[in-house]
Design a protein around this motif. Structure first.
Motif, PDB file in Angstrom:
ATOM      1  N   LEU A  34       0.873  -1.174   0.000  1.00  0.00           N
ATOM      2  CA  LEU A  34       0.000   0.000   0.000  1.00  0.00           C
ATOM      3  C   LEU A  34       0.909   1.222   0.000  1.00  0.00           C
ATOM      4  O   LEU A  34       1.591   1.502   0.994  1.00  0.00           O
ATOM      5  N   HIS A 180      -7.561  -4.022   2.353  1.00  0.00           N
ATOM      6  CA  HIS A 180      -6.207  -4.219   1.837  1.00  0.00           C
ATOM      7  C   HIS A 180      -5.494  -5.344   2.592  1.00  0.00           C
ATOM      8  O   HIS A 180      -4.876  -6.222   1.986  1.00  0.00           O
ATOM      9  N   SER A 185      -4.551  -6.700  -1.741  1.00  0.00           N
ATOM     10  CA  SER A 185      -4.588  -5.941  -2.999  1.00  0.00           C
ATOM     11  C   SER A 185      -3.473  -4.891  -2.999  1.00  0.00           C
ATOM     12  O   SER A 185      -3.143  -4.314  -1.968  1.00  0.00           O
ATOM     13  N   THR A 187      -2.208  -1.373  -3.623  1.00  0.00           N
ATOM     14  CA  THR A 187      -2.988  -0.135  -3.553  1.00  0.00           C
ATOM     15  C   THR A 187      -2.094   1.083  -3.678  1.00  0.00           C
ATOM     16  O   THR A 187      -1.062   1.175  -3.014  1.00  0.00           O
TER      17      THR A 187
END
Ligand code: ADP
Ligand code: MG
Length: 248
Positions: A34, A180, A185, A187
């Protein structure tokens, strides 16, 4: 052995007419990271996301996803903008269902998922209304639901919470983080909110004013859930704010 980054910006330059917006921008993002981009207004943050999503070509340099050059939009890359961009003639649920346009699920499974997502953004009671009946913050939550439900491999968010009240913003930051952490994922988030950056990021990329380049990369190793009144949290915010505002 070094793993291939999921996303690579290599010597990316972008200019419009004579104005150079980004110059030799280099960034690798590993799958599952992230990464938050911060920097003063106009330094090219939205341009970076638009190029990665495939809405805008780079002037020179390469943008690679899994080693392949980005050319045009693709369903593995999704973006949530600051403004909702809902279809006014579709209901809230129908707008959210657009996020599942490429999904193999049948229509009742899709509808159930959309309703679950609307519950997560506290809009279940508004499932059947039109966007004109929503406040700005509610409409933005619909857009966030639509973007997240699509579950792209790479999720980009361009100041998604900027127009929301503090409480809603906080709730949605937390939900984005939980999503997340649970899905892994990858990001990329652009924000003006330094506390949001430090609360969520694995890495904060601070851009210099135009032409945008990386001024500093700040790794955030504080464990989740991060407490905003911790001294380490406050110190990181202060450091990043200083990097953004102290134009050398
Ligand atoms: N389509 C465009 N045509 C010309 N200039 C643009 C266009 N899009 C963005 N710019 C310029 O590029 C610069 C960076 O814009 P942007 O990426 O939106 O910045 P940020 O998101 O960091 O505020 C700004 O100076 C803006 O005026
Ligand atoms: Mg922008």
């Amino acid at each position: 052995m070094k793993t291939l980054p999921l996303i690579s910006f290599r010597n990316v330059c972008k200019s419009w007419n004579q104005v150079t917006v980004l110059e030799n921008f280099n960034l690798d993002v590993t799958s599952g990271e992230l990464v938050v981009l911060v920097g003063s207004s106009g330094c090219g943050k939205s341009t970076l996301l638009r190029m990665l999503v495939g809405l805008e070509p780079a002037s020179s340099g390469d943008i690679l996803v899994s080693g392949n050059p980005v050319s045009g939009v693709g369903k593995e890359r999704g973006i949530i903008f600051q403004e909702p961009r809902l279809f006014p003639w579709l209901t809230v649920t129908e707008n959210v269902l657009l996020g599942l346009a490429n999904s193999p699920l049948n229509s009742s499974e899709k509808k159930q998922l959309a309703l679950n997502m609307l519950e997560r953004v506290q809009l279940a009671d508004f499932a059947n209304v039109l966007p004109s009946q929503l406040s700005g913050g509610m409409a933005q939550r619909v857009a966030i639901a639509r973007g997240i439900i699509a579950h792209p491999q790479i999720l980009m968010l361009d100041e998604p919470f900027g127009a929301l009240d503090a409480l809603t913003r906080h709730t949605l930051q937390q939900q984005l983080l939980e999503l997340h952490l649970s899905t892994g994922s990858t990001t990329l988030l652009v924000t003006h909110d330094v506390e949001e950056a430090v609360a969520l990021a694995d890495r904060v990329i601070v851009l210099s004013p135009r032409p945008g380049r990386i001024r500093e990369e700040v790794k955030i190793t504080l464990p989740h859930t991060r407490h905003r009144d911790d001294i380490a949290f406050i110190d990181l915010c202060r450091h990043i704010r200083h990097l953004i505002t102290d134009v050398l």
